[in-house]
Write a protein that holds these residues in place. Structure first.
Motif, mmCIF file in Angstrom:
data_model
loop_
_atom_site.group_PDB
_atom_site.id
_atom_site.type_symbol
_atom_site.label_atom_id
_atom_site.label_comp_id
_atom_site.label_asym_id
_atom_site.label_seq_id
_atom_site.Cartn_x
_atom_site.Cartn_y
_atom_site.Cartn_z
ATOM 1 N N THR A 6 0.833 -1.202 0.000
ATOM 2 C CA THR A 6 0.000 0.000 0.000
ATOM 3 C C THR A 6 0.867 1.250 0.000
ATOM 4 O OG1 THR A 6 -1.788 -1.159 1.119
ATOM 5 C CG2 THR A 6 -1.804 1.248 1.260
ATOM 6 N N CYS A 7 1.954 1.224 0.751
ATOM 7 C CA CYS A 7 2.895 2.356 0.733
ATOM 8 C C CYS A 7 3.438 2.580 -0.679
ATOM 9 C CB CYS A 7 4.050 2.113 1.700
ATOM 10 S SG CYS A 7 3.613 2.248 3.433
ATOM 11 N N GLY A 8 3.793 1.487 -1.354
ATOM 12 C CA GLY A 8 4.278 1.602 -2.725
ATOM 13 C C GLY A 8 3.224 2.162 -3.659
ATOM 14 N N THR A 9 1.989 1.724 -3.482
ATOM 15 C CA THR A 9 0.894 2.244 -4.295
ATOM 16 C C THR A 9 0.710 3.740 -4.057
ATOM 17 O OG1 THR A 9 -0.201 0.095 -4.159
ATOM 18 C CG2 THR A 9 -1.553 1.955 -4.844
ATOM 19 N N PHE A 10 0.808 4.151 -2.804
ATOM 20 C CA PHE A 10 0.708 5.576 -2.481
ATOM 21 C C PHE A 10 1.853 6.349 -3.133
ATOM 22 C CE2 PHE A 10 1.375 9.253 0.368
ATOM 23 C CZ PHE A 10 0.137 9.859 0.208
ATOM 24 N N GLY A 11 3.061 5.799 -3.069
ATOM 25 C CA GLY A 11 4.203 6.450 -3.706
ATOM 26 C C GLY A 11 4.017 6.603 -5.205
ATOM 27 N N ALA A 12 3.464 5.564 -5.829
ATOM 28 C CA ALA A 12 3.198 5.633 -7.267
ATOM 29 C C ALA A 12 2.129 6.676 -7.565
ATOM 30 C CB ALA A 12 2.765 4.263 -7.777
ATOM 31 N N GLY A 13 1.214 6.852 -6.647
ATOM 32 C CA GLY A 13 0.144 7.823 -6.845
ATOM 33 C C GLY A 13 0.562 9.267 -6.633
ATOM 34 N N VAL B 51 8.233 2.854 3.891
ATOM 35 C CA VAL B 51 8.674 4.186 3.461
ATOM 36 C C VAL B 51 9.683 4.055 2.321
ATOM 37 C CG1 VAL B 51 9.946 6.257 4.163
ATOM 38 C CG2 VAL B 51 8.204 5.283 5.668
ATOM 39 N N PHE B 52 10.621 3.117 2.433
ATOM 40 C CA PHE B 52 11.580 2.900 1.344
ATOM 41 C C PHE B 52 10.866 2.465 0.068
ATOM 42 C CE2 PHE B 52 14.910 2.301 4.728
ATOM 43 C CZ PHE B 52 15.693 3.369 4.333
ATOM 44 N N PHE B 53 9.860 1.617 0.194
ATOM 45 C CA PHE B 53 9.122 1.159 -0.972
ATOM 46 C C PHE B 53 8.320 2.304 -1.588
ATOM 47 C CE2 PHE B 53 5.824 -1.646 -3.032
ATOM 48 C CZ PHE B 53 6.690 -2.165 -3.989
ATOM 49 N N LEU B 54 7.784 3.190 -0.756
ATOM 50 C CA LEU B 54 7.093 4.382 -1.250
ATOM 51 C C LEU B 54 8.045 5.232 -2.093
ATOM 52 C CD1 LEU B 54 4.690 6.678 0.641
ATOM 53 C CD2 LEU B 54 6.659 7.684 -0.446
ATOM 54 N N LEU B 55 9.253 5.465 -1.586
ATOM 55 C CA LEU B 55 10.232 6.273 -2.321
ATOM 56 C C LEU B 55 10.636 5.597 -3.630
ATOM 57 C CD1 LEU B 55 12.497 7.419 0.646
ATOM 58 C CD2 LEU B 55 10.703 8.726 -0.507
ATOM 59 N N LEU B 56 10.831 4.288 -3.579
ATOM 60 C CA LEU B 56 11.196 3.540 -4.779
ATOM 61 C C LEU B 56 10.110 3.660 -5.843
ATOM 62 C CD1 LEU B 56 13.005 1.500 -6.290
ATOM 63 C CD2 LEU B 56 11.784 -0.309 -5.064
ATOM 64 N N GLN B 57 8.868 3.484 -5.449
ATOM 65 C CA GLN B 57 7.780 3.549 -6.422
ATOM 66 C C GLN B 57 7.545 4.965 -6.923
ATOM 67 O OE1 GLN B 57 6.897 0.876 -7.822
ATOM 68 N NE2 GLN B 57 8.179 -0.128 -6.310
ATOM 69 N N ASN B 58 7.730 5.942 -6.057
ATOM 70 C CA ASN B 58 7.592 7.324 -6.492
ATOM 71 C C ASN B 58 8.642 7.656 -7.550
ATOM 72 O OD1 ASN B 58 8.396 10.478 -5.762
ATOM 73 N ND2 ASN B 58 6.203 10.051 -5.927
ATOM 74 N N GLY B 59 9.871 7.221 -7.315
ATOM 75 C CA GLY B 59 10.912 7.452 -8.309
ATOM 76 C C GLY B 59 10.654 6.706 -9.610
#
Length: 156
Positions: free
Chosen positions: A78-85, A137-145
């Motif tokens: 979910t954190c990764g999905t948020f980062g992608a969003g 949090v790391f996965f959020l940053l990875l997906q955002n990038g």
């Protein structure tokens, strides 16, 4: 004339070759380095663009090494999905500064995210991995990038 313009429209790489040929020989080397850099950046962008979909491939590894529960893995995802969003960040950067700044931002985010993934998996084995929220949090940053790379490539 008209024929040359038609050739350049159908084969823009030929027009670029003519521009390179018209430059002094000492500038050819720096252009070669720029092309190599763009190739490496393009490969990096392609590799980062698909890492969101590979989560299922390494979730088993996270469960076995780090003893994350299914619920914790869901929260990480979910954190990764948020980062992608959070693509709005890339849009603002793109509108104000152009694709280079978006790529630089995406590079920093993916490096931080990948470093977090590496530290999680390399420290694991006995369950002493990073806490699931920290990894999230790391996965959020990875997906955002990763999304930043995709958007810069599509919009530029």
């Amino acid at each position: 004339g008209m024929a040359r313009h038609a050739l350049e429209v159908r084969a823009p790489h030929l027009a670029v070759s003519r521009v390179v040929e018209s430059l002094p020989p000492e500038d050819h080397h720096s252009i070669g380095r720029a092309h190599l850099f763009l190739l490496v950046l393009g490969v990096w962008m392609a590799l980062c663009g698909g890492n969101f979909y590979s989560f299922s491939a390494w979730q088993v590894e996270l469960m076995s090494r780090c003893h994350y529960s299914v619920s914790q893995l869901g929260e990480i995802y979910t954190c990764g999905t948020f980062g992608a969003g959070l693509g709005l960040i890339h849009g603002i950067l793109f509108d104000r500064f152009g694709p280079r700044v978006v790529c630089l931002y995406a590079l920093v985010m993916t490096c931080i995210g990948n470093a977090g993934l590496y530290s999680t998996l390399s420290s694991g084995g006995g369950g002493e991995c990073l806490a699931a929220p920290v990894f999230g949090v790391f996965f959020l940053l990875l997906q955002n990038g990763s999304v930043g790379f995709i958007q810069a490539g599509l919009l530029a």
